[in-house]
Design a protein around this motif. Structure first.
Motif, PDB file in Angstrom:
ATOM      1  N   THR A  21      -6.469  -7.912   8.130  1.00 45.44           N
ATOM      2  CA  THR A  21      -6.033  -7.659   6.754  1.00 45.44           C
ATOM      3  C   THR A  21      -7.181  -7.110   5.920  1.00 45.44           C
ATOM      4  N   ASP A  48       0.942  -4.353   7.016  1.00 47.47           N
ATOM      5  CA  ASP A  48       0.299  -5.621   7.362  1.00 47.47           C
ATOM      6  C   ASP A  48       1.332  -6.630   7.857  1.00 47.47           C
ATOM      7  N   GLU A  49       1.419  -6.798   9.150  1.00 53.38           N
ATOM      8  CA  GLU A  49       2.358  -7.721   9.786  1.00 53.38           C
ATOM      9  C   GLU A  49       3.748  -7.631   9.163  1.00 53.38           C
TER      10      GLU A  49
END
Ligand SMILES: Nc1ncnc2c1ncn2[C@@H]1O[C@H](COP(=O)(O)OP(=O)(O)O)[C@@H](O)[C@H]1O
Ligand SMILES: [Mg+2]
Length: 451
Positions: free
Chosen positions: A55, A259-260
């Motif tokens: 991240t 991000d995910e």
């Protein structure tokens, strides 16, 4: 410095490049010098366990956070100082970050309201005017930089001649340490001025019709037809994810950062979204930088994977290359199933493990090195007693697609993972072998290297 034109020129081949990128929080080093190059139109995944810095890396690329050291280059220009909203990136967050007070359409339209495009008819006069102004701005910047050169020369002299503890010396040191920032403002002055002139004089906002058209196209692309007027809290997780995707894509960013984005979805929806996301990326030819801790997800979607551990990239390669030729035992266990042996590289092309010498294809390793030897489950085959290298007892079996995966405990109490289409029982004794060409030998990392 990058200007709007360079960012928007599709003909150019923008490459993101991270060069020795370091991020520290307080005294803690979170990213320890990342180096990767990302080509236009690729699907890149940052893969690593929780806390490895994925991240943080993404936030630096997006511009939400400043690096401590190192460079983020886009198309060869250092964009480290460019604020997030001026970067050709859009980010999709794990929790979607949709606007609850706007419906599906409203959410997608949101980013378009600030978007500016080139005007169709720009008067000759405006263009001539810009050229004249550019010459003027350049003169100003050149003068300022000449002045900085002079100052720099004077301060450098002080460093050479004055004593280290004098206040004059300290002032000079401080000035020189900060000189990069002083210069970069004037180096970018013309571009900044040109950009703001263009925003005022040669660019315009989208019309209502244009916005509606773009939103409609995007709704079709993402598969949201029929849901345009729904409010956000009426949507399932998968649908919310689609809206977030549509909202990011509608402004046509050069690079999409994710991000995910699929972690909150249940397995079935998640698998479906993986396929759709990849198809959309291919269709648009857009560069995606995707973050996940799920190795299977990374393997199925990516052109290239950067495997991250403890703020470093252990390997940056295609999924197949990483699976077949992991750089170290940590990567080999993180990606896919594997059996690892500890051994020694005893002679060129000969490795010793399992109490024997075996031929191997790795010739680059220093003789006498400690090594890890990896075999993938499909590298083993069941065989007869006479043809076998070893045997063991099946202690676990799982069905995987058309194959069975077995855990076998051998005479040395070593657990071996084997994949085969033969159906055997738990407790059966199994004789197995491998082809020496399939042994993958890796130099063992010393403990300090792992940190
Ligand atoms: N703002 C911050 N201040 C201090 N430490 C941080 C901050 N953001 C992240 N970290 C630390 O950086 C490390 C990496 O975090 P992160 O990039 O979120 O990892 P990942 O996304 O791979 O799980 C973690 O140890 C985390 O605690
Ligand atoms: Mg994270």
């Amino acid at each position: 410095m990058i200007n709007e034109n360079q960012i928007n020129t599709k003909k150019a081949k923008p490459v993101i490049e991270l060069v020795n990128l370091v991020k520290e929080y307080d005294e803690k080093v979170i990213l320890k010098g990342l180096n990767i190059k990302i080509e236009k139109g690729q699907f890149i995944t940052l893969l690593g366990p929780s806390g490895s810095g994925k991240t943080t890396a993404l936030r630096l690329i997006a511009g939400f956070e400043k690096p401590t050291r190192g460079e983020i280059k886009m198309d060869g220009f250092d964009i480290k100082d460019l604020p997030a909203h001026k970067r050709p990136t859009k980010t999709i967050f794990q929790d979607y970050a949709l606007f609850p007070n706007l419906n599906v359409e409203g959410n997608i339209k949101y980013g378009l309201k600030l978007l500016k495009i080139q005007k169709e008819n720009v008067s000759e006069e405006k263009i001539r005017n810009l050229e004249l102004r550019k010459q003027k701005w350049k003169k100003i910047a050149d003068l300022k930089m000449k002045k900085l050169d002079k100052e720099q020369e004077e301060y450098q002299k002080i460093l050479e001649n004055d004593s280290v503890n004098s206040s004059k010396y300290k002032k000079a040191r401080k000035w020189l340490d900060e000189s990069d920032f002083k210069y970069s403002y004037w180096e970018n002055y013309v571009d900044l001025k040109e950009e703001s002139y263009k925003r005022k004089n040669t660019e315009r906002f989208l019309t209502k019709q244009e916005m509606n058209h773009k939103v409609k196209e995007m709704i079709k692309l993402i598969g949201l037809e029929g849901n345009e007027k729904k409010s956000i809290d009426q949507l399932s997780g998968g649908m919310k994810q689609r809206v977030a995707l549509a909202r990011a894509l509608v402004t046509d960013p050069e690079i999409l950062l994710l991000d995910e984005p699929l972690s909150a979805l249940d397995m079935k929806v998640r698998k479906k979204m993986q396929i759709e996301l990849k198809a959309i990326q291919v269709k648009l030819g857009m560069t995606f930088i995707f973050v996940t801790h799920d190795q299977e997800e990374a393997m199925t979607m990516s052109d290239k994977i950067a495997v991250m551990r403890n703020g470093k990239i252990d390997q940056y390669d295609s999924p197949k290359q990483i699976y077949d030729y992991p750089n170290n035992s940590w990567v080999s266990s993180f990606i896919g199933d594997s059996t690892l042996f500890k051994g020694k590289y005893v002679k060129k092309g000969i490795v010793h493990f399992n109490n024997k010498n075996y031929k191997c294809e790795n010739y680059e390793i220093k003789i006498g090195s400690d090594v890890d030897i990896m075999l993938r489950p499909e590298d083993f085959e069941f065989t007869t007693k006479t043809k076998s290298f070893d045997n063991g007892e099946i202690i676990k079996k799982t069905f995987q697609g058309a194959m069975w995966e077995y855990s076998i405990k051998n005479n040395n109490n070593k657990i071996i993972s084997i994949k085969t289409n033969k159906n055997k029982k738990i407790g059966d004794t199994i004789y197995y072998r491998w082809n020496w060409e399939d042994l993958h030998v890796m130099e063992r990392e010393n403990e300090s290297k792992k940190l």
